[in-house]
Enzyme design. Structure first.
Site, PDB file in Angstrom:
ATOM      1  CG  ASP A 150      -0.139  -0.248   2.429  1.00 24.62           C
ATOM      2  OD1 ASP A 150       0.351  -0.338   2.422  1.00 24.62           O
ATOM      3  OD2 ASP A 150      -0.589   0.662   3.214  1.00 24.62           O
ATOM      4  CD  GLU A 151      -0.782   4.699   3.604  1.00 23.03           C
ATOM      5  OE1 GLU A 151      -1.527   5.301   3.366  1.00 23.03           O
ATOM      6  OE2 GLU A 151       0.194   3.974   4.082  1.00 23.03           O
ATOM      7  CB  VAL A 152       4.202   2.992  -3.832  1.00 23.84           C
ATOM      8  CG1 VAL A 152       5.188   2.842  -3.887  1.00 23.84           C
ATOM      9  CG2 VAL A 152       3.432   1.191  -3.187  1.00 23.84           C
TER      10      VAL A 152
END
Ligand SMILES: *[C@@H]1O[C@H](CO)[C@@H](O)[C@H](O)[C@H]1NC(C)=O
Ligand SMILES: *[C@@H]1O[C@H](CO)[C@@H](O)[C@H](O)[C@H]1NC(C)=O
Ligand SMILES: *[C@@H]1O[C@H](CO)[C@@H](O)[C@H](O)[C@H]1NC(C)=O
Ligand SMILES: *[C@@H]1O[C@H](CO)[C@@H](O)[C@H](O)[C@H]1NC(C)=O
Ligand SMILES: *[C@@H]1O[C@H](CO)[C@@H](O)[C@H](O)[C@H]1NC(C)=O
Ligand SMILES: *[C@@H]1O[C@H](CO)[C@@H](O)[C@H](O)[C@H]1NC(C)=O
Length: 525
Positions: A350-352
């Site tokens: 997630d959340e790259v």
């Protein structure tokens, strides 16, 4: 997923749940003497699927009470080791009721009194039954209880996991008054609504002491939660002691000797959870959320560049253009699959933040080589697919779980993959509505019962206090029938659950407003 998912819970949705499920209004009556909500006595949390009880009751006495195991359970570790634990839950240590001089009950003083109850039988039944040793996804958890006096007191299940749930319910049926402990005549037929009922803790943003993790596992068992999702490492710290890569925690933990989980610690948590019918699913999130990895394993992260093409000293997500990254991850996941026995592993995803990738000339070149120039989500997909490939080729077969973004990115993920999501799809873990770290003034468990909460700060000091008994609200929605959602009816039972947890020695928050618990505070504080 936002960075605020420090502490969340999840459940496996095999069907769909309507977000619109309407709940009745919970309106306490503050303007009178006495507590806002009168506690129930001997009611079970989460509410069983089917229960009939009467106002006839038995007395039950710690000096004479026995669990009588069927012969099939004599050598059954899960049940045998549970008995001391449940004896203490039936007769809680920190209850001030236990200090009250015991009055003898007689038929003369109460016509509902049916006499003493000196045992309950515990029996594994059915052709499928055997004495299993490790909890797993889809294990049988249903059980029945009959409390009828004489030799008609029995807990039955087709599995040891169901017997643990039955023993917990039995312990909650027992309540105290000024008399010895009592238990009403009752029959119960119970089973969970969802097979995966998870609770996530994050031991990277704050290191969580072993003692508090164990308390959490005890409380999970009391609330029939069956998955401990351990978000072990993140940007801030790497407290997992790897046997193959000791530098990861030596250099990546907040403190390498006091704020890490040794192989023995990890084994202890898995064992503690196993004996309580709780699966431990580790999460090692990549390629983002990995700043702490670089300290002990230099080169795994992407070097960021300034606008005029010089390394600026900062690091971004992992560097998938460097093939040795995947050799390293192969070795690490090989170790993890040997350490964690569960068949599921959470791979994050997630959340790259892609800005560092965008600045790096090697990444640009690598993407051109892959024919994905400028498509950074595809580079993320490339990384995740490589990691999924690694897990897929481990000697021990594991089913991967990923955060929802991986799915949203359209990554080529196998149909077996479990997507940890904010909305329902096919095989989906739902977690976003259930954030326990946020607190609000007042009766905030009501929102939890409706399931909706966001971001806060949690460490060893407030882990138990912050999460409980507020987490009980979701525990009930995950276990009990979908029709069990009336806050006004839940409040008196939740009040009882709060006092019960205090009496068992856990420092949980007050939950339904001004109230009173018969608790020996000197021993707990
Ligand atoms: C249990 O028995 C007591 C004592 O007779 C009664 O007051 C109470 O309502 C009963 N509880 C339930 C759930 O039937
Ligand atoms: C529980 O009770 C139901 C209804 O009587 C029965 O069908 C089921 O077989 C029982 N299960 C166990 C494990 O005793
Ligand atoms: C671990 O870190 C130390 C100190 O930075 C370094 O000297 C050593 O080579 C590292 N060990 C490995 C196996 O990378
Ligand atoms: C590639 O990864 C290895 C091992 O992680 C590391 O030693 C090396 O410095 C990395 N190469 C680059 C160009 O970052
Ligand atoms: C990239 O595209 C070129 C030209 O279409 C093709 O020859 C090459 O095989 C492609 N490379 C990859 C890795 O798909
Ligand atoms: C997805 O992966 C499978 C197995 O690795 C492969 O056979 C298939 O061609 C891939 N599909 C796409 C669209 O890349």
């Amino acid at each position: 997923m936002s960075t605020s998912r420090f502490l969340s819970v999840s459940l496996l949705l095999l069907g769909t749940v309507s977000a619109e499920e309407k709940l009745s209004n919970f309106a306490p009556a503050p303007y009178r003497a006495g507590p806002w909500v009168l506690s129930t006595r001997g009611e079970i949390w989460p509410k069983p699927q089917i229960q009939q009880s009467s106002s006839s009751f038995f007395s039950i006495n710690p000096d004479t009470f026995q669990f009588k195991l069927g012969p099939e359970l004599i050598e059954c570790e899960i049940v045998q080791t549970a008995l001391p634990r449940f004896f203490e839950r039936v007769f809680p240590k920190f209850s001030t009721n236990s200090r009250t001089p015991k009055q003898e009950l007689t038929n003369a003083i109460d016509q509902e009194y049916l006499g003493g109850l000196d045992h309950v039988r515990v029996e594994l039944v059915g052709t499928r039954a055997n004495c299993e040793t490790h909890p797993y996804f889809g294990m049988i958890e249903s059980y029945n209880i009959t409390i009828g006096g004489g030799d008609k007191n029995v807990i039955t299940s087709e599995s040891v996991w169901g017997l643990l749930k039955g023993l917990e319910s039995f312990s909650q049926l027992v309540y105290s008054s000024s008399f010895p402990s009592q238990i009403n005549e009752t029959t119960i037929q119970d089973y969970p609504r969802f097979p995966h009922r998870g609770f996530m803790v994050d031991s990277s943003r704050h290191f969580l002491q072993m003692k508090m993790l164990k308390q959490t596992l005890d409380i999970l068992e009391m609330n029939k939660i069956n998955v401990f999702h351990w978000h072990l490492v993140d940007d801030q710290s790497f407290p997992y002691q790897s046997m193959k890569f000791p530098n990861l925690s030596l250099l990546g933990a907040y403190q390498p000797y006091t704020h890490t989980y040794s192989p023995t610690d990890v084994e202890e948590i898995i064992e503690f959870a196993r004996l309580r019918g709780i699966r431990v699913i580790p999460e090692f999130d990549t390629p983002g959320h990995t700043q702490s990895w670089e300290l002990g394993q230099p080169g795994v992260l992407t070097q960021c560049y300034t606008d005029d093409g010089h390394p600026d000293g900062s690091k971004g997500p992992m560097d998938p253009s460097n093939e040795s990254l995947f050799d390293f991850l192969t070795d690490l996941f090989q170790e993890l699959s040997a350490v964690f026995p569960d068949n599921y592993v959470h791979l994050g995803g997630d959340e790259v933040d892609t800005s560092c990738w965008e600045s790096n000339p090697h990444i640009t070149e690598f993407m051109a080589h892959l024919n994905i120039t400028g498509e950074y989500r595809k580079l993320e997909s490339y990384h995740v697919e490589r990691v999924l490939g690694i897990v897929d080729h481990l000697a021990k077969k594991s089913t991967p779980i990923v955060w929802e973004e991986v799915f949203d990115n359209g990554d080529n993920i196998s149909k077996d993959t479990l997507v940890h999501a904010t909305k329902a799809g096919f095989r989906v873990l739902l977690s976003s509505p259930f954030y326990l770290n946020r607190i609000a003034y007042g009766t905030d468990w009501v929102d939890m019962y409706k399931a909706c909460i966001w971001g806060e700060w949690v460490d060893s000091v407030n882990l138990v206090t912050r999460a409980w008994p507020r987490g009980c609200a979701f525990a009930e929605r995950f276990w009990s029938d979908s029709s069990v959602k009336d806050e006004a009816k839940a409040a008196p039972r939740l009040q009882e659950q709060e006092c019960r947890m205090l009496q068992r020695g856990y420092r949980v928050n007050p939950i339904v407003g001004p109230n009173f618990c018969p608790v020996d505070w000197d021993s707990i504080l």
